[in-house]
Design an enzyme around this catalytic site. Sequence first.
Site, PDB file in Angstrom:
ATOM      1  N   GLU A 268       2.728   4.900  -4.037  1.00 50.08           N
ATOM      2  CA  GLU A 268       2.706   5.832  -5.174  1.00 50.08           C
ATOM      3  C   GLU A 268       4.036   6.570  -5.389  1.00 50.08           C
ATOM      4  OE1 GLU A 268      -0.951   4.501  -3.936  1.00 50.08           O
ATOM      5  OE2 GLU A 268       0.326   5.764  -2.715  1.00 50.08           O
TER       6      GLU A 268
ATOM      7  N   ASP B 235       0.863  -1.183   0.000  1.00 50.07           N
ATOM      8  CA  ASP B 235       0.000   0.000   0.000  1.00 50.07           C
ATOM      9  C   ASP B 235       0.900   1.234   0.000  1.00 50.07           C
ATOM     10  OD1 ASP B 235      -2.239   1.576   0.137  1.00 50.07           O
ATOM     11  OD2 ASP B 235      -2.808   0.991   2.169  1.00 50.07           O
TER      12      ASP B 235
ATOM     13  N   ASP C 131      -8.946   3.705  -2.084  1.00 52.25           N
ATOM     14  CA  ASP C 131      -9.800   4.122  -0.970  1.00 52.25           C
ATOM     15  C   ASP C 131     -11.121   4.697  -1.458  1.00 52.25           C
ATOM     16  OD1 ASP C 131      -7.696   3.320   0.550  1.00 52.25           O
ATOM     17  OD2 ASP C 131      -6.960   5.321   0.987  1.00 52.25           O
TER      18      ASP C 131
END
Length: 925
Positions: A521, A518, A594
């Site tokens: 990015e 997670d 999300d």
Amino acid sequence: MSSVPAIKLPSIFLLLLLLFSIHFTSIHSWKKEEFRPCNEAPFCKRTRSRKPHTTTFTVSNLSALDGKLKARLHQNSESGSQDSVPIRPLLLELSVYRGGIMRLKIDEDYNLRPDSLKEKTRFQVQDVLLQDLDDMRVWIPKVERSKDPSFSTFYIKHGFEAVVKHNPFEIFVRTTAGDRVLSINSHGLFDFEQLREKKEEETWEERFRSHTDTRPNGPQSISFDVSFYGANFVYGIPQHASTSLPLQSTIGPGVDHSEPYRLFNLDVFEYLHESPFGIYGSIPFMVAHGRKRSSGFFWLNAAEMQIDVLAEGWDGQTHSEEHEKRIDTVWMSEAGIVDAFFFVGPEPKEVLRQYTSVTGTQAMPPQFAMGYHQCRWNYRDEADVYGVDAGFDDHDIPYDVLWLDIEHTDGKRYFTWDKASFPNPVEMQNNLTAKGRQMVTIVDPHIKRDESFSLHKEFTQKGYYTKDASGKDFDGWCWPGSSSYPDMLNPEIREWWEDKFSLKNYVGSTPSLYIWNDMNEPSVFNGPELTMPRDLVHYGGVEHREMHNLYGFYFQMASSNGLLKRGDGKIRPFVLTRAFFAGSQRYGAMWTGDNTADWDHLKASVPMVLTIGLTGFAFSGADIGGFFGNPGAELLVRWYQLGSFYPFFRAHAHHDSSRREPWLFGERNTALIREAIHVRYSLLPYYYTLFREASVNGSPVMRPLWYEFPSDTETFTKSESFMIGNSILVQGIYIQGQKTVSVYLPGGQSWYDLRSGVTFSGGMSHDLKVSEDNIPSFQKAGTIIPKKERFRRSSTQMVDDPYTLVIALNDTLCAEGEIYIDDGKSFEYEQGAYIHSYFLFSNGILSSTNIIPTHPSKFSFNRLIERIVLLGIPSESKRILIESARHDLDMGVGPLTLRTGSNPVAFVIKKPNVSIGDDWSLRIL
């Protein structure tokens, strides 16, 4: 470092900032001002302001060399707006590959640079393309001049030819019949900012909010136009959130002020469901489709990218005739080079095969990963884990994987366990494994800057962190507070990271523990746009701006290779990633991030997952129920009913959301959710076969209708329904309290309700009553679906169960299908240890044959077919005769049992006594 007492003040300050960061991320929702729009990105604003053909280029020195076409590209001195900037010729290279693929590369000629710039090369993406790609290259022996001296053509024996126009520069691909398919720079929007020396009066810095980008190498953007001919719509370029599958026009007549589609990996909380802004992943691949053909375009570039889809008439022309139809697009990138691929199709499946032959196909997942996953931020402790696990057993609900989020660690230190909450992690995992279940833990890229943390100490000592513009280890903020980030561009660091997943290094892990990446990015709470500053420096002096969209790709790659290494290369890894790039499909699965517990996000999940699939990433899904917020019971049930068809099927929730395990919403809703999960488990043999197909030729598991019905124009804009493989059509329910729904069933064949077997005509819409029991789903006539209908605790405990074949006959009483089976966990299938059977029902005979008859299977798997369901068979059929290639199978006859009196007639053949892995035939008398 000074050790003065004043150290206490910064410590308090850091703690407060950390608490603020955590609070901020908990309550933060989409705020447009947090993210940089096009008009605040100079390269994007500049490109959008340019008119066609204001900058022109000329091709010279065109020749065939080493089987490639090479040339120079000159900017005409009278064009452009920066006449004072020295313009050096660019190098152009064209290559052709088997199967309808062309590649264009344009870069600077470094030999022509001043000495001060010769050490700096523009970043070229590595590791995304397949290593054996060059083996597919077709040798170009020569270039042929056309009668018009401004054109050169090289002919390819694969159904297309490429044309280079010299002045002004343009390249287009056309069929041998002369019809254009794709072109670049047909509208003269090509521009290439070359690296140059800074003038004294120039300021290269850029500011956004409180952040300053030093831009030490100055402007280096690239832009060009690409046209798709014969296209009604374009699709692809994930990731953005929209309820529309086709990409919408972003500029031109009739378009309100709109942003381009942005490809820039960002951690966007509660993203808007209708926005072209980039979120967690980026794949710069676009698919065009029309009634007569499909095509594709891929730009291998990892810098920020902005893409405009131009409305018809933007250039003052209309395209009313089918052969004149085209869609024009403009592609802009902040840095990099032109390394672009043209895929000529002509069928949608050919475009995906062409694209994945370049970037790779979907990794074949372990079988358990196709089951149901249960996740929450966070399951508190071992008692909570055991309670949730027992809840599934108590309520007769199967599941395969239980997930642990960041709170399972020791103070957000990855590869550790909170000893108070999880004192016996090995025993916990082994208890799950005893039931055939697995566990997934989270490993994020932000490493806590704590001198007592051995991982941080190793990173620091080895110099493995990404550097800031001054050369120091970058210090950003994420869940642990002060954090640094591995330089994943460096192959040495990736290999070192892989070793951290060994059972020796990851203390408390077992072979049944898998990984979740997670925040990759990467997410930086105090960074510009909540990510890394663009002027950070990676391996080889590469600026972060040049490789930003690759960071998550490399992180997942290293994690996947780590699990692969842990299992000595024998066990398939499973790694879920949030950030991704082209080629990420080779390393695991992704999810859409999300999302929010509302009906709009449920609806948007379908085009999002479909779009991901259209770009080669077959293993994807959205959080069931929505990550943020609290879904009502009806929304949650509808999400389970839809999500049970996602390729990746996981429920997940924010820690501020109420608990929402499947049995917490009343007995009736528990039954509805159980049934939805049972639907998924019954179809696991079909899904496994589809994942095999994806791993071989790139076909998505979850597909747009037009992918299977490419000439049916009614399907081109369908965003609320989808196909699973070529056999099942699903229509979601996206409105609370909805009583009826219109479902379009394509093609000229019939469709059978997946539950009742009732038949519906194809090529038309049907207004159907909505039932709470299920969402509309149908099996296409002419198909055969393999199923398993005995439900266990997990998929791994269903391995020895018998199979059911559901045969949906078409108007000619024919049907076909297939099944793929291997051990579900190893790579032995690569050495032939699998079964792949083809089923055909024709002329009253159902037969099963090995798809590769000359291939002796190394996989022993003799499981029986316990039931054959025939839909649409004439009611006068009475008996069956079994014939088998196996000598040890008794010949015999058996009754046909009428299952339902509804139309069509459905018969069940009970216990036909044939094996799923044998060649056999069954005759209806």
